[in-house]
Scaffold this motif. Structure first.
Motif, PDB file in Angstrom:
ATOM      1  N   ASN A   1     -32.517 -23.315   6.872  1.00 18.73           N
ATOM      2  CA  ASN A   1     -31.845 -22.608   5.892  1.00 18.73           C
ATOM      3  C   ASN A   1     -31.541 -21.188   6.488  1.00 18.73           C
ATOM      4  N   PRO A   2     -30.264 -20.635   6.495  1.00 15.36           N
ATOM      5  CA  PRO A   2     -30.089 -19.514   7.010  1.00 15.36           C
ATOM      6  C   PRO A   2     -30.900 -18.133   6.239  1.00 15.36           C
ATOM      7  N   ASP A   3     -31.250 -18.391   4.969  1.00 15.83           N
ATOM      8  CA  ASP A   3     -31.965 -17.447   4.482  1.00 15.83           C
ATOM      9  C   ASP A   3     -33.510 -17.210   4.836  1.00 15.83           C
ATOM     10  N   THR A   4     -34.017 -18.189   5.830  1.00 14.44           N
ATOM     11  CA  THR A   4     -35.387 -18.185   6.152  1.00 14.44           C
ATOM     12  C   THR A   4     -35.638 -17.137   7.273  1.00 14.44           C
ATOM     13  N   THR A   5     -36.861 -16.855   7.290  1.00 12.84           N
ATOM     14  CA  THR A   5     -36.889 -16.161   8.680  1.00 12.84           C
ATOM     15  C   THR A   5     -37.006 -16.827   9.894  1.00 12.84           C
TER      16      THR A   5
END
Length: 80
Positions: A53-57
């Motif tokens: 997911n692009p929201d993860t680091t």
């Protein structure tokens, strides 16, 4: 009136589609992707970072030139 989704897909989304279309496991898809990269080949951890997911680091955006490379490598699978 019908509206179409005009949002362009990200390189990461396109890579995911390429891999899913092959039906290969992530490990085998990574092997195919790494062909021709030599010492610049990607590790399993770096490869997986393209799919999270692009929201993860952990997320890592796929560069345009790597998407082009992936398209070429996976296209070869369809040729016999």
């Amino acid at each position: 009136m019908v509206y179409m989704n005009t949002a362009a897909k990200t390189n990461n989304e396109r890579l995911r589609e390429l891999v899913e279309a092959t039906g290969l496991t992530q490990a085998v898809a990574l092997t195919v992707f790494n062909r021709g990269l030599g010492p610049a080949a990607y590790s399993e951890s770096a490869w997986k970072a393209f799919f999270v997911n692009p929201d993860t680091t952990r997320f890592r955006p796929l560069k345009d030139e790597l998407l082009t490379h992936a398209e070429r490598q996976f296209a070869k699978l369809g040729k016999t």
